[in-house]
Design an enzyme around this catalytic site. Structure first.
Site, PDB file in Angstrom:
ATOM      1  N   HIS A 118       0.843  -1.189   0.000  1.00  0.00           N
ATOM      2  CA  HIS A 118       0.000   0.000   0.000  1.00  0.00           C
ATOM      3  C   HIS A 118       0.880   1.241   0.000  1.00  0.00           C
ATOM      4  CE1 HIS A 118      -3.988  -1.809   0.767  1.00  0.00           C
ATOM      5  NE2 HIS A 118      -3.309  -2.739   1.414  1.00  0.00           N
ATOM      6  N   ARG A 188      23.966 -18.393   8.446  1.00  0.00           N
ATOM      7  CA  ARG A 188      25.082 -19.219   7.984  1.00  0.00           C
ATOM      8  C   ARG A 188      24.832 -19.505   6.512  1.00  0.00           C
ATOM      9  NH1 ARG A 188      23.558 -24.701   7.851  1.00  0.00           N
ATOM     10  NH2 ARG A 188      21.583 -25.165   8.874  1.00  0.00           N
TER      11      ARG A 188
END
Length: 567
Positions: A118, A188
């Site tokens: 929006h 990671r």
């Protein structure tokens, strides 16, 4: 197998074995349901053994489910959603807006992929009454998206990545990364990038890389006199790029740049004022251009109009060498001084942007740099021409890639990326102007840097790596895909460091595992370009101080002195 409808309905919520374990009549009912939907939805298509639960809320203009992909009960889909093969949209997941999903992507329950937003620019209008915007979401192949994940509009999720449960993903996810948290960050690597120094172990490698940078820079400084001296021909009093080849204008300029970069002085083979006087004398009075040395080691007469490629580069190399020696051109560069906007725009249109974007960028770089040198002499040029150039480039930059030109089957993204460097070096970077689409540039350059035709073992050239390093450096302020940018910079820096040859410098091309060629022989051009490229890569990694030098010539990072704009 039970034919109880309640049992069949259970497969709407857990549909992964629907086509193997559910009784035939229920499978026929699913196919009939799909046929009914396809009959009244022209934008829908289903691959073999796809499944769309009757208990999903689906209101798409476009819905394409690849083979063996499914939408489970309770899911809510709107907009344009496309999946590859073997994908799952599990119960109560929300996929809305423009969303493109690759192969083998699994989306956990209660996850939301929101490919729209929006707007709320007008404070006087209620938000729900303001227009929607949509950049879209793309998800690569072999991606695992956990439960309760939120992916916001504009995000690209790379191949083989993992989005941990509960993650709020607001920025692009690098290929192979495991991300989590709010906002999501790298946890990671599932698949570490080649040469990456980005995970926990990578922090130790950063220290190793810093030490390697210091070591190579120290060797370059210690050996700078030898590197320059091996390219000096005392019989003619000129530099050649490397022993055994003819002297060139560029070789004189590269020697000046290397000496300034590593030693903070002019080459010692001639007094600095003699080098300066010779470079200035080579400029043609009528055109302001510098032609190449002929067989008699004198500069010929440049052509009229837009300069040829060699003369174009001399605008850069001679101009910067003169600047490092404390001076500049004697006369303005005439073609740039006289060029009007009405003449420039057709000239830009005629350049080979489609398939030879490097050549087009080379021409733009020369014209823009000529304008900078002219302005330093008080020659402003024709009013409006500079603005016309920047305006044309802004309008013509592809908003999907951020560059000019297109990928080709023969060369991939080589021409657009290399052309982007040359175009922006002389314009946006040199004038201190913001790029039109910096994040898309990062996407394009990172994709190009994975092309093993140009970045495989022994295939690097100084041009190709510089033309990746500079755009990544120029866009670093965006933070876009920062981990991938750092990983790419680290990988390329390690490759560069291994190419220094004691007493000789860098060859233009990396030494291939299978042997050597003429452009792998160390020379002034390769040494100047690789030293500048190494600085850019190190600066992306926050390690440029380890080198103890900073380019001040053709590849200087700062805008030209006296430009009116700031990045």
């Amino acid at each position: 197998m039970s034919t109880d409808p309640a049992v069949a309905q259970g497969f709407d919520f857990s549909p992964w074995t629907f086509w193997t374990d559910v009784p035939g009549p229920e499978q026929e009912r699913q196919l009939a349901w799909q046929g009914e939907q396809l009959g009244r939805r022209p934008g829908w298509a289903f691959g073999d053994r796809a499944l769309l639960s009757r208990f999903a809320s689906v209101d798409n203009e476009v819905l394409v489910l690849g083979p063996r992909s499914y939408v489970a009960a309770g899911a809510y889909l709107t907009g344009s959603v496309t999946t590859g093969r073997d994908c799952s949209i599990n119960p109560y997941a929300v996929v809305r807006g423009n969303v493109v999903i690759g192969d083998a992507v699994r989306i956990g329950a209660h996850t939301s992929l929101l490919g729209f937003n929006h707007s709320f620019a007008d404070p006087e209008t209620e938000v729900f009454r303001q227009p929607l915007t949509s950049k879209g979401i793309t998800v690569g192949n072999d991606v695992w998206i956990g439960s309760h994940v939120i992916v916001l509009d504009g995000v690209a999720v790379g191949d083989r990545s993992v989005l941990a449960a509960g993650a709020v993903v607001t920025k692009d996810v690098p290929a192979g990364a495991v991300v989590g948290g709010n906002p999501a960050r790298l946890l990671r690597w599932r698949v570490p990038p080649a040469g990456a120094a980005s995970d926990a172990a990578g922090r130790g490698r950063d220290g190793d890389l810093a030490a390697s940078l210091r070591a190579v820079a120290d060797r370059a400084r210690d050996q700078a006199y030898d590197v320059i001296a091996r390219c000096w021909d005392p019989a003619v009093g000129l530099f050649a790029d490397r022993p055994g080849v003819a002297p060139t204008v560029r070789a004189q300029c590269d020697a000046v740049e290397i000496a300034d970069l590593l030693l903070g002085e002019a080459p010692t083979q001639l007094p600095a004022d003699e080098q300066l006087a010779r470079l200035r004398a080579w400029q043609d009075e009528a055109t302001g251009l510098v032609a190449e040395l002929g067989a008699d080691l004198r500069c010929g007469r440049p052509g009229a109009g837009w300069p040829d490629p060699v003369e174009s580069y001399h605008i850069l190399s001679v101009g910067h060498a003169l600047s490092l020696l404390g001076s500049g051109f004697r006369v303005p560069i005439r073609f740039a001084a006289r060029l009007s906007a009405d003449e420039l725009v057709p000239a830009l249109e005629a350049l080979p942007w489609g398939d030879r974007a490097w050549s087009a960028g080379h021409a733009v770089d020369a014209w823009a740099t000529a304008l900078v040198w002219n302005a330093a002499m008080g020659e402003a040029g024709v009013s409006g021409t500079s603005d016309a150039l920047i305006g044309w480039l802004v309008r013509r930059a592809d908003p999907m890639t951020g560059v000019w030109g297109r990928s080709t089957a023969e060369e991939g993204l080589l021409q657009p990326v290399n052309g982007f460097y040359r175009t922006t070096r002389g314009t946006f970077a040199q004038l201190g102007l913001p790029l039109p689409h910096p994040q898309r540039v990062v996407d394009t350059v990172l994709a190009h840097a994975q092309d093993t035709r140009w970045f495989g073992p022994g295939r690097h050239t100084a041009c190709n790596v510089l033309d990746v390093a500079h755009p990544l450096w120029l866009t670093r302020h965006t933070g876009h895909r920062a981990e991938e940018v750092r990983a790419t910079a680290a990988r390329l820096a390690v490759d560069v460091l291994g190419q220094w040859q004691d007493g000789a410098g860098f060859g233009f091309r990396a030494t291939a595992p299978g042997g050597r060629s003429a452009d792998t022989v160390p020379g002034l051009q390769g040494t100047e370009m690789w030293l500048a490229t190494l600085w850019l890569l190190a600066d992306v990694l926050g390690l440029s101080d380890e080198l103890g030098y900073r380019p001040r010539g053709v590849h200087r990072p700062e805008p030209a002195p006296g430009t009116a704009h700031a990045t």
